[in-house]
Scaffold this motif. Structure first.
Motif, PDB file in Angstrom:
ATOM      1  N   ASN A  80      10.301 -38.124 -23.925  1.00  0.00           N
ATOM      2  CA  ASN A  80       9.287 -38.598 -22.321  1.00  0.00           C
ATOM      3  C   ASN A  80       9.364 -37.727 -20.745  1.00  0.00           C
ATOM      4  O   ASN A  80       9.703 -38.635 -19.875  1.00  0.00           O
ATOM      5  N   PHE A  81      10.691 -37.219 -21.709  1.00  0.00           N
ATOM      6  CA  PHE A  81      10.722 -36.511 -20.408  1.00  0.00           C
ATOM      7  C   PHE A  81      12.067 -37.753 -19.196  1.00  0.00           C
ATOM      8  O   PHE A  81      11.720 -37.042 -17.870  1.00  0.00           O
ATOM      9  N   GLN A  82      12.578 -38.779 -19.518  1.00  0.00           N
ATOM     10  CA  GLN A  82      13.307 -39.676 -19.057  1.00  0.00           C
ATOM     11  C   GLN A  82      14.652 -39.229 -19.681  1.00  0.00           C
ATOM     12  O   GLN A  82      14.961 -38.883 -20.909  1.00  0.00           O
ATOM     13  N   ALA A  83      15.827 -40.018 -18.361  1.00  0.00           N
ATOM     14  CA  ALA A  83      17.238 -40.134 -19.479  1.00  0.00           C
ATOM     15  C   ALA A  83      17.770 -40.900 -17.999  1.00  0.00           C
ATOM     16  O   ALA A  83      17.588 -41.193 -17.479  1.00  0.00           O
ATOM     17  N   ILE A  84      18.755 -41.590 -18.902  1.00  0.00           N
ATOM     18  CA  ILE A  84      19.619 -42.559 -18.360  1.00  0.00           C
ATOM     19  C   ILE A  84      20.785 -42.113 -17.239  1.00  0.00           C
ATOM     20  O   ILE A  84      21.843 -40.610 -18.058  1.00  0.00           O
ATOM     21  N   ARG A  85      21.180 -41.672 -16.269  1.00  0.00           N
ATOM     22  CA  ARG A  85      21.892 -41.019 -15.483  1.00  0.00           C
ATOM     23  C   ARG A  85      22.794 -42.175 -15.448  1.00  0.00           C
ATOM     24  O   ARG A  85      22.682 -43.229 -14.270  1.00  0.00           O
ATOM     25  N   TYR A  86      23.878 -41.755 -15.373  1.00  0.00           N
ATOM     26  CA  TYR A  86      25.660 -42.546 -14.891  1.00  0.00           C
ATOM     27  C   TYR A  86      26.223 -41.729 -14.150  1.00  0.00           C
ATOM     28  O   TYR A  86      26.357 -40.466 -14.267  1.00  0.00           O
ATOM     29  N   GLY A  87      26.960 -42.123 -13.310  1.00  0.00           N
ATOM     30  CA  GLY A  87      27.597 -41.733 -12.738  1.00  0.00           C
ATOM     31  C   GLY A  87      29.092 -41.581 -13.123  1.00  0.00           C
ATOM     32  O   GLY A  87      29.400 -42.471 -14.185  1.00  0.00           O
ATOM     33  N   VAL A  88      30.497 -40.008 -13.036  1.00  0.00           N
ATOM     34  CA  VAL A  88      30.738 -40.111 -13.902  1.00  0.00           C
ATOM     35  C   VAL A  88      32.025 -39.560 -13.311  1.00  0.00           C
ATOM     36  O   VAL A  88      31.735 -38.746 -11.888  1.00  0.00           O
ATOM     37  N   GLY A  89      33.347 -39.462 -13.330  1.00  0.00           N
ATOM     38  CA  GLY A  89      35.224 -38.764 -12.542  1.00  0.00           C
ATOM     39  C   GLY A  89      34.754 -38.052 -13.969  1.00  0.00           C
ATOM     40  O   GLY A  89      34.521 -37.770 -14.973  1.00  0.00           O
ATOM     41  N   VAL A  90      35.348 -36.371 -13.054  1.00  0.00           N
ATOM     42  CA  VAL A  90      35.616 -35.310 -14.137  1.00  0.00           C
ATOM     43  C   VAL A  90      36.939 -34.618 -13.850  1.00  0.00           C
ATOM     44  O   VAL A  90      37.970 -35.439 -12.752  1.00  0.00           O
ATOM     45  N   GLY A  91      37.554 -33.492 -14.642  1.00  0.00           N
ATOM     46  CA  GLY A  91      38.087 -33.033 -14.182  1.00  0.00           C
ATOM     47  C   GLY A  91      38.602 -32.702 -13.167  1.00  0.00           C
ATOM     48  O   GLY A  91      38.182 -32.093 -12.553  1.00  0.00           O
ATOM     49  N   LYS A  92      40.013 -33.021 -12.480  1.00  0.00           N
ATOM     50  CA  LYS A  92      40.445 -32.070 -11.166  1.00  0.00           C
ATOM     51  C   LYS A  92      40.785 -30.795 -11.327  1.00  0.00           C
ATOM     52  O   LYS A  92      40.762 -30.139 -12.645  1.00  0.00           O
ATOM     53  N   GLU A  93      41.284 -29.963 -10.530  1.00  0.00           N
ATOM     54  CA  GLU A  93      41.140 -28.625 -10.470  1.00  0.00           C
ATOM     55  C   GLU A  93      41.917 -28.116 -11.539  1.00  0.00           C
ATOM     56  O   GLU A  93      42.974 -28.648 -11.460  1.00  0.00           O
ATOM     57  N   GLY A  94      41.890 -27.747 -12.151  1.00  0.00           N
ATOM     58  CA  GLY A  94      42.672 -26.577 -13.289  1.00  0.00           C
ATOM     59  C   GLY A  94      42.639 -27.183 -14.680  1.00  0.00           C
ATOM     60  O   GLY A  94      43.209 -26.894 -15.342  1.00  0.00           O
TER      61      GLY A  94
END
Length: 209
Positions: A80-94
Motif C-alpha cells: 500500500n505504498f508505505q515503507a519503514i524508513r531507517y537512518g543509516v551511516g554510509v561509506g565515506k568519500e572514496g
C-alpha cells in the motif's frame, strides 16, 4: 505567483523559528543542521534519523530494501505504498558504491574480520586477522545482513553499530550501518534472498515523502 509567495513565506518562517534552549535559558533561532550536529556531538542519533513509517511510492515489490545514500535513509518497502524508513551511516568519500544485490546470509552478533585493505590502512587491525568475536564492542553490532551479488559475497554488509552518533554520516568503508535496535528490526523482517537496491548518487527511483 501565489504559490511562490507562500513557499517563500514558509521558508522564511522556518528560518526564523525559535526554540527554547534550557542550557542558556534563552530563545534561539532553530537551525535543523545545528540540531543534527549537537545530537552527534552528544553521541546520540539525530531525531530525523529515527525509525519511522512513511508514505513511499515505488515500483519495487513489498519486501525490497532501497538505500538512499545521499539522504542517509534505508527503506523497507511495505504494501500500500508505505515503507519503514531507517537512518543509516554510509561509506565515506572514496568508499561509496551503488548497485543491486541481495541478502545472501544473516548473523546474530556476528564476528568481524577486517579485509586486507583495512589492515593496510590501519595496521593495528592485524590483531583481528583471524576474526573478532561478536559482542557489544564488535564493529558489526547486534546483527549483520551479508550482501551478495551473482552468488558471491560482495564484502558489503548492512549491520549494527555501537556508535549511534554515526547515523546520518559518511563514516564507513562502504557498509551500511544502523542503530542496533533498527538492524534487529530489519533483521526480523528481511529474509535471506531479499533484494537490496543501493541508489547511485542523485538517483530518484522512488518518491519518498
Amino acid at each position: 505567483m501565489l504559490l511562490t509567495a507562500s513557499f517563500a513565506a514558509s521558508a522564511l518562517a522556518q528560518q526564523t523559528s525559535r526554540i527554547y534552549d534550557p542550557s542558556s535559558n534563552q530563545w534561539i533561532v532553530y537551525d535543523p543542521a545545528k540540531v543534527d550536529r549537537d545530537a552527534t556531538a552528544r553521541g546520540v542519533t539525530p531525531e530525523r534519523f529515527k525509525r519511522k513509517l512513511v508514505p513511499f511510492r515505488t515500483s519495487e515489490p513489498p519486501g525490497t530494501i532501497i538505500i538512499d545514500t545521499d539522504r542517509k535513509f534505508l527503506f523497507y518497502v511495505l504494501p500500500n505504498f508505505q515503507a519503514i524508513r531507517y537512518g543509516v551511516g554510509v561509506g565515506k568519500e572514496g568508499f561509496g558504491w551503488s548497485g543491486e544485490v541481495y541478502v545472501g546470509r544473516k548473523a546474530e552478533w556476528p564476528s568481524w574480520t577486517p579485509t586486507p585493505d583495512m589492515i593496510e590502512r590501519d595496521p593495528s587491525l592485524t590483531e583481528y586477522v583471524t576474526g573478532m568475536p561478536g559482542g557489544i564492542e564488535n564493529p558489526l553490532g547486534a546483527r549483520a545482513l551479508y550482501l551478495y551479488q551473482s552468488g558471491r559475497d560482495s564484502l558489503y554488509r548492512i549491520h549494527g553499530t555501537n556508535e549511534p552518533w554515526s547515523i546520518g554520516l559518511n563514516v564507513s568503508s562502504g557498509c551500511i550501518r544502523m542503530n542496533n535496535a533498527d538492524v534487529e528490526d530489519l533483521f526480523s523482517r528481511a529474509p535471506v534472498g531479499t533484494k537490496v537496491i543501493v541508489l547511485k548518487q542523485g538517483a530518484a527511483l522512488f518518491q519518498p515523502s
